[in-house]
Design an enzyme around this catalytic site. Structure first.
Site: not given
Length: 389
Positions: A202, A229, A326
């Protein structure tokens, strides 16, 4: 109090962003272009910088590289949603910026009010990310080499991670097929020829992933799935940039895509990337626009968990820099299925959220600096993750 430097050539945007951040409790300073930003960063020592991309005298891209080399900070890029803006934003991420937001351009319902709210939310997240100046310096422009936090640049194994984490790491036991081979000498192991790697990241991830693919050897012949992401309008261009810098054939995944050895697929923004089947050394993927997981779509967990379910060849999961949890469940699933797992270390992670949460599962085999990711991935398939003492 967290210090924020707002850099924008528009007096209106500077005022709007500054007012929103001041109201949120931040100490705010401003600059009108990249040159002023460099001076302000040295004098003001901000924790977070919001940086416009296109400005007179010096643009945001050059300013990011200069600031990251001299006064590293968490830099949030702001750009208009255009092809040029997308490319410029990715350039800035490569040079050390950690995240980005779109400015409203009248093409949709997004307004300055939405931008102000999003900026405050992002700065809140970055301020809480516990990113050290050492980590930020190591995320600077690609011309600056990163340094390992381990003595002599060695890889940290689970035995070298102290305290509570070490205890937890010892608790994760694989229950899936054992990928270690016991073939007769001279008999080739078919599974070793079909390795699969799932990479999740991310905030701060694009630069780390680009550097990884620049060095990843094509003779590994891996099939690689990448979950970064990123909004939908960025992922195709991100895949193209990776493809131009790697020996691997890299593209944005489409529904039903077949991924072969020597190929990589980037999860498109706003869709989960699932491994549907693994037959004859080919991964077939599908896209799912179902509900967000951990507030994101694509989610790293979805790709890793479906890979753990479908891939019976050698499998490796890699958790890179980013905020949130995540990927933790995905790392656990891969380890439980008998795969190998790697997390980026804190010193080279601009934001040590995703790797930290993965480590806390007790299912990470190796914690390594960004400079050691490639060799650790290769070693995972050459030696089944064993390292020299």
């Amino acid at each position: 109090m967290t210090r924020v430097l707002v850099v924008d050539d528009s007096p209106f945007m500077r005022t709007v962003i500054s007012n929103a951040l001041t109201t949120a409790g931040y100490d705010v300073e401003t600059a009108t272009n990249g040159s002023e930003a460099i001076e302000a960063a040295a004098a003001y020592d901000p924790d977070v910088i919001t940086m416009d991309v296109e400005m007179p005298e010096m643009d945001g891209i050059d300013a990011v590289e200069r600031i990251m080399a001299t006064n590293p900070a968490l830099i949030l890029m702001l750009s208009v949603h255009t092809d040029r803006g997308t490319e410029a934003t990715l350039d800035a991420l490569e040079r050390g910026a950690v995240d980005f937001l779109h400015k409203p351009d009248g093409s949709d319902s997004r307004t300055v009010t939405h931008l102000s709210s999003d900026i405050v939310e992002k700065v809140d997240e970055l301020a809480d990310a516990n990113a050290s100046s050492v980590a930020l310096a190591r995320a600077a422009a690609s011309v600056h080499a990163t340094r390992s936090s381990q003595p002599n640049g060695e890889v940290a194994t689970v035995a070298e991670i102290g305290g509570e984490t070490q205890t937890e790491l010892a608790q994760c036991e694989p229950t899936g097929p054992d990928f270690e081979t016991t073939t007769e000498p001279g008999v080739e192991d078919e599974r070793a020829d079909n390795p699969t790697v799932v990479i999740g990241a991310s905030t701060g991830g694009p630069k780390i992933i680009e550097e990884l693919f620049e060095r990843l050897p094509i003779d590994l012949e891996a099939k690689i799935l990448i979950v970064q992401h990123m909004p939908a309008e960025f992922t195709e261009r991100f895949a193209q940039r990776l493809d131009s810098r790697s020996e691997y054939d890299i593209r944005e995944a489409v529904d039903g895509d077949l991924i072969r050895s020597g190929e990589a697929a980037v999860a498109p923004g706003n869709a989960h990337l699932e491994v549907a089947t693994n037959v004859g050394g080919l991964l077939r993927v599908r896209l799912d626009d179902g509900e967000r997981i951990h507030g994101v779509r694509p989610a790293i967990d979805v790709t890793m968990q479906t890979a753990a379910e479908q891939v019976d060849d050698r499998l490796c999961g890699v958790a890179l820099t980013g905020m949130g949890a995540d990927g933790a469940a995905g790392i656990e699933a891969i380890k439980t299925a008998g795969g190998h797992t790697i997390a980026q270390d804190e010193a080279t992670s601009p934001v040590f959220g995703i790797p930290y949460q993965a480590i806390q599962t007790g299912c990470v085999d190796a914690v390594v600096p960004a400079t050691k990711l490639v060799e650790t991935i290769v070693d995972a398939f050459n030696t089944d993750g064993e390292t020299d003492d």
